[in-house]
Design an enzyme around this catalytic site. Structure first.
Site, PDB file in Angstrom:
ATOM      1  CG  ASP A  91       1.405 -40.377 -27.846  1.00 31.34           C
ATOM      2  OD1 ASP A  91       0.672 -41.369 -27.944  1.00 31.34           O
ATOM      3  OD2 ASP A  91       2.639 -40.459 -27.943  1.00 31.34           O
ATOM      4  CG  ASP A 111       0.882 -30.053 -26.425  1.00 37.14           C
ATOM      5  OD1 ASP A 111       2.044 -29.678 -26.675  1.00 37.14           O
ATOM      6  OD2 ASP A 111       0.623 -30.900 -25.549  1.00 37.14           O
ATOM      7  CG  ASP A 112       4.337 -30.919 -29.436  1.00 35.10           C
ATOM      8  OD1 ASP A 112       3.492 -31.301 -28.589  1.00 35.10           O
ATOM      9  OD2 ASP A 112       5.543 -31.220 -29.347  1.00 35.10           O
TER      10      ASP A 112
END
Length: 173
Positions: A112, A108-109
């Protein structure tokens, strides 16, 4: 005390930067898989943000088996900054490919809050989870990442941005 808007503590990532950072992620993952010579069986991108980094990682590591898992964890906030909500899987990768995740890189980028990766990790507990960027709340959910950013930093990815004209600082002449 005034509340900062997301763009006021923003980290703008260019296409060049995401490419460099995703390549660095690939180098960090190279020869760390459970297969012969540390090989990985497959790459699974968490869509949509993980698609660009997953493509770069799979290219760099010469992994030809690539799939996606589509997870929705944000929704538009009606003019406000995007708001997080409970993660929901919209599309699963091939079940036979995944098994329990052994030998699979899930990319994933950004991690969070960690809710998206927590959901995917429950499905594939033996997969290796890698992100380009990580915030402190989500770090426990990721096995490998490149750059840590503060929890209150909003990352602007190049696929979310557009170039536009800006007036000169001292006027139009």
């Amino acid at each position: 005390m005034t509340t900062q808007l997301p763009h006021e503590k923003g980290f703008h990532v260019s296409w060049d930067q995401i490419h460099r950072d995703a390549r660095a992620l690939a180098w960090r993952l190279d020869k760390r898989g459970p297969g012969e010579d540390g090989a990985w069986r497959a790459v699974v991108a968490i869509t949509r943000g993980g698609m660009a980094p997953a493509m770069i990682v799979s290219r760099e590591l010469d992994i030809r088996t690539v799939d996606t898992i589509s997870v929705k964890s944000y929704h538009a906030g009606g003019g406000k900054a995007d708001q997080q909500r409970d993660a929901e899987v919209l599309k699963h990768p091939d079940a036979e490919l995944m098994g329990d995740g052994t030998g699979v890189l899930v990319i994933d980028d950004l991690v969070d809050s960690g809710k998206t990766l927590e959901l995917v990790r429950e499905l594939y507990p033996n997969a290796h989870f890698a992100t380009v960027y990580a915030k402190p709340k989500g770090e426990p959910m990721v096995d490998t990442f490149i750059t840590g950013v503060s929890q209150d930093t909003w990352i602007f990815f190049p696929w979310d941005m557009a170039l536009q004209y800006v007036e000169p600082y001292r006027g139009k002449d």
